[in-house]
Design a protein around this motif. Structure first.
Motif, PDB file in Angstrom:
ATOM      1  N   PHE A 196       1.190  -1.246   0.143  1.00 45.60           N
ATOM      2  CA  PHE A 196      -0.069  -0.290   0.186  1.00 45.60           C
ATOM      3  C   PHE A 196       0.568   1.173  -0.160  1.00 45.60           C
ATOM      4  CE2 PHE A 196       0.157  -1.467   4.273  1.00 45.60           C
ATOM      5  CZ  PHE A 196       0.752   0.178   4.712  1.00 45.60           C
ATOM      6  N   LEU A 197       2.443   1.181   0.442  1.00 44.53           N
ATOM      7  CA  LEU A 197       3.376   2.582   0.094  1.00 44.53           C
ATOM      8  C   LEU A 197       3.662   2.516  -0.791  1.00 44.53           C
ATOM      9  CD1 LEU A 197       3.695   3.665   3.732  1.00 44.53           C
ATOM     10  CD2 LEU A 197       2.530   4.446   2.055  1.00 44.53           C
ATOM     11  N   TRP A 198       3.332   1.650  -1.829  1.00 42.82           N
ATOM     12  CA  TRP A 198       4.582   1.966  -3.002  1.00 42.82           C
ATOM     13  C   TRP A 198       4.366   3.226  -3.189  1.00 42.82           C
ATOM     14  CZ3 TRP A 198       7.374  -0.766  -6.153  1.00 42.82           C
ATOM     15  CH2 TRP A 198       7.346  -0.933  -7.257  1.00 42.82           C
ATOM     16  N   SER A 199       3.743   4.002  -4.228  1.00 36.25           N
ATOM     17  CA  SER A 199       3.820   4.787  -4.255  1.00 36.25           C
ATOM     18  C   SER A 199       5.160   6.194  -3.801  1.00 36.25           C
ATOM     19  CB  SER A 199       2.420   6.015  -3.887  1.00 36.25           C
ATOM     20  OG  SER A 199       2.608   5.905  -2.268  1.00 36.25           O
ATOM     21  N   LEU A 200       5.488   5.498  -2.172  1.00 37.57           N
ATOM     22  CA  LEU A 200       7.085   6.085  -1.720  1.00 37.57           C
ATOM     23  C   LEU A 200       8.131   5.366  -1.911  1.00 37.57           C
ATOM     24  CD1 LEU A 200       5.618   7.158   1.866  1.00 37.57           C
ATOM     25  CD2 LEU A 200       6.253   8.253   0.143  1.00 37.57           C
ATOM     26  N   HIS A 201       7.653   4.056  -2.346  1.00 36.61           N
ATOM     27  CA  HIS A 201       9.044   3.340  -2.916  1.00 36.61           C
ATOM     28  C   HIS A 201       9.306   3.043  -3.874  1.00 36.61           C
ATOM     29  CE1 HIS A 201      11.785  -0.036  -1.541  1.00 36.61           C
ATOM     30  NE2 HIS A 201      11.070  -0.563  -2.461  1.00 36.61           N
ATOM     31  N   LYS A 202       8.177   3.175  -4.935  1.00 39.60           N
ATOM     32  CA  LYS A 202       8.415   3.348  -6.447  1.00 39.60           C
ATOM     33  C   LYS A 202       9.769   3.896  -7.071  1.00 39.60           C
ATOM     34  CE  LYS A 202       4.812   6.320  -7.645  1.00 39.60           C
ATOM     35  NZ  LYS A 202       3.387   6.427  -8.955  1.00 39.60           N
ATOM     36  N   ASP A 203      10.093   5.162  -6.632  1.00 41.78           N
ATOM     37  CA  ASP A 203      11.343   6.014  -7.411  1.00 41.78           C
ATOM     38  C   ASP A 203      12.591   4.989  -6.705  1.00 41.78           C
ATOM     39  OD1 ASP A 203      11.221   7.084  -4.805  1.00 41.78           O
ATOM     40  OD2 ASP A 203      12.037   8.625  -4.702  1.00 41.78           O
ATOM     41  N   HIS A 204      12.795   4.314  -5.690  1.00 39.93           N
ATOM     42  CA  HIS A 204      14.018   3.213  -5.312  1.00 39.93           C
ATOM     43  C   HIS A 204      13.959   2.194  -6.347  1.00 39.93           C
ATOM     44  CE1 HIS A 204      16.978   1.540  -3.147  1.00 39.93           C
ATOM     45  NE2 HIS A 204      16.318   0.585  -3.152  1.00 39.93           N
ATOM     46  N   HIS A 205      12.619   2.175  -7.205  1.00 37.01           N
ATOM     47  CA  HIS A 205      13.272   1.152  -8.607  1.00 37.01           C
ATOM     48  C   HIS A 205      12.847   1.559  -9.963  1.00 37.01           C
ATOM     49  CE1 HIS A 205      12.635  -2.650  -6.579  1.00 37.01           C
ATOM     50  NE2 HIS A 205      11.862  -2.126  -5.556  1.00 37.01           N
ATOM     51  N   LYS A 206      12.659   3.060 -10.021  1.00 41.11           N
ATOM     52  CA  LYS A 206      13.219   3.506 -11.348  1.00 41.11           C
ATOM     53  C   LYS A 206      12.729   4.743 -10.965  1.00 41.11           C
ATOM     54  CE  LYS A 206      10.444   3.782 -15.458  1.00 41.11           C
ATOM     55  NZ  LYS A 206       9.194   3.313 -16.266  1.00 41.11           N
ATOM     56  N   LYS A 207      13.742   5.786 -10.868  1.00 41.14           N
ATOM     57  CA  LYS A 207      13.799   7.045 -10.771  1.00 41.14           C
ATOM     58  C   LYS A 207      13.104   7.733 -12.111  1.00 41.14           C
ATOM     59  CE  LYS A 207      17.597   6.420  -7.814  1.00 41.14           C
ATOM     60  NZ  LYS A 207      16.737   5.399  -6.490  1.00 41.14           N
ATOM     61  N   ASP A 208      12.839   8.853 -11.097  1.00 44.35           N
ATOM     62  CA  ASP A 208      11.502   9.609 -11.934  1.00 44.35           C
ATOM     63  C   ASP A 208      12.034  11.200 -11.397  1.00 44.35           C
ATOM     64  OD1 ASP A 208      10.379   9.576  -9.566  1.00 44.35           O
ATOM     65  OD2 ASP A 208       8.909   8.763  -9.892  1.00 44.35           O
ATOM     66  N   HIS A 209      12.797  11.701 -10.832  1.00 45.26           N
ATOM     67  CA  HIS A 209      13.379  12.435  -9.671  1.00 45.26           C
ATOM     68  C   HIS A 209      14.983  12.844 -10.241  1.00 45.26           C
ATOM     69  CE1 HIS A 209      15.375  10.750  -6.884  1.00 45.26           C
ATOM     70  NE2 HIS A 209      13.925   9.070  -6.758  1.00 45.26           N
ATOM     71  N   ASP A 210      15.421  14.361 -10.446  1.00 45.88           N
ATOM     72  CA  ASP A 210      16.139  14.929  -9.815  1.00 45.88           C
ATOM     73  C   ASP A 210      17.564  15.216  -8.325  1.00 45.88           C
ATOM     74  OD1 ASP A 210      16.611  14.549 -12.716  1.00 45.88           O
ATOM     75  OD2 ASP A 210      15.816  16.789 -12.801  1.00 45.88           O
ATOM     76  N   SER A 211      16.857  14.488  -7.722  1.00 44.20           N
ATOM     77  CA  SER A 211      17.004  15.023  -6.440  1.00 44.20           C
ATOM     78  C   SER A 211      18.429  13.540  -6.371  1.00 44.20           C
ATOM     79  CB  SER A 211      16.491  15.112  -5.333  1.00 44.20           C
ATOM     80  OG  SER A 211      16.522  15.465  -4.508  1.00 44.20           O
ATOM     81  N   TRP A 212      18.913  13.346  -4.953  1.00 41.05           N
ATOM     82  CA  TRP A 212      19.387  12.611  -4.867  1.00 41.05           C
ATOM     83  C   TRP A 212      19.314  12.017  -3.202  1.00 41.05           C
ATOM     84  CZ3 TRP A 212      21.194  11.075   0.724  1.00 41.05           C
ATOM     85  CH2 TRP A 212      22.113  11.246   1.262  1.00 41.05           C
ATOM     86  N   PHE A 213      17.652  12.506  -2.896  1.00 43.26           N
ATOM     87  CA  PHE A 213      16.800  12.235  -2.022  1.00 43.26           C
ATOM     88  C   PHE A 213      15.453  11.655  -3.041  1.00 43.26           C
ATOM     89  CE2 PHE A 213      18.267  15.500   0.406  1.00 43.26           C
ATOM     90  CZ  PHE A 213      18.981  14.727   1.781  1.00 43.26           C
TER      91      PHE A 213
END
Length: 149
Positions: free
Chosen positions: A32-49
């Motif tokens: 249910f919290l995939w929305s927070l975790h998915k950027d760990h599998h597929k980078k969709d941002h430029d931030s280090w965080f």
């Protein structure tokens, strides 16, 4: 006797955190919290965080709360519980964020059998970019099938 119990609680907490990491990853991060975790599998941002770093904050708050409660009340085992969670968090940070994902550029040349197995297992998990089908395992207790000579 209290020191012995402190050490046992600390070590047990550290080991239980391996189960908690697996459980949280499989059922919460890929649930249910995939929305927070998915950027760990597929980078969709430029931030280090990453949004995924919010999970670290949750365990940090739990750890700090237990340590503070242990310091200000008779709940003395808040200390070994809190420090056990903290120790696991530090170990996880070194293995996952520094060693595997190279968020900091050191520990790049570790190539012993354990290091190769951990990298291989994590790579298998990350080959699935979606919410389902990714193998989930702990950081320290990686399945033996990933350790080859």
């Amino acid at each position: 006797m209290k020191i012995f119990l402190w050490i046992v609680i600390f070590l047990a907490t550290f080991c239980i955190m391996e189960f908690m990491a697996w459980f949280t990853h499989k059922y919460i991060m890929h649930g249910f919290l995939w929305s927070l975790h998915k950027d760990h599998h597929k980078k969709d941002h430029d931030s280090w965080f990453e949004r995924n770093d919010a999970f670290f904050l949750f365990y940090a708050v739990v750890s700090m709360s237990l340590i503070m409660i242990g310091n200000t009340t008779d709940f003395w085992y808040g200390w070994p519980l809190g420090f056990g969670i903290l120790a696991y968090g530090i170990a996880y940070f070194f293995v996952h964020d520094i060693f595997i994902h190279q968020r900091f550029k050191f520990l790049r040349n570790a190539n012993n059998w354990y290091a190769k197995g951990v990298r291989r297992a994590h790579k298998m998990h990350h080959k699935h970019l979606g919410k389902t089908d990714g193998e989930c395992f702990g950081m320290l207790f990686v399945p033996f099938k990933y350790f080859k000579k």
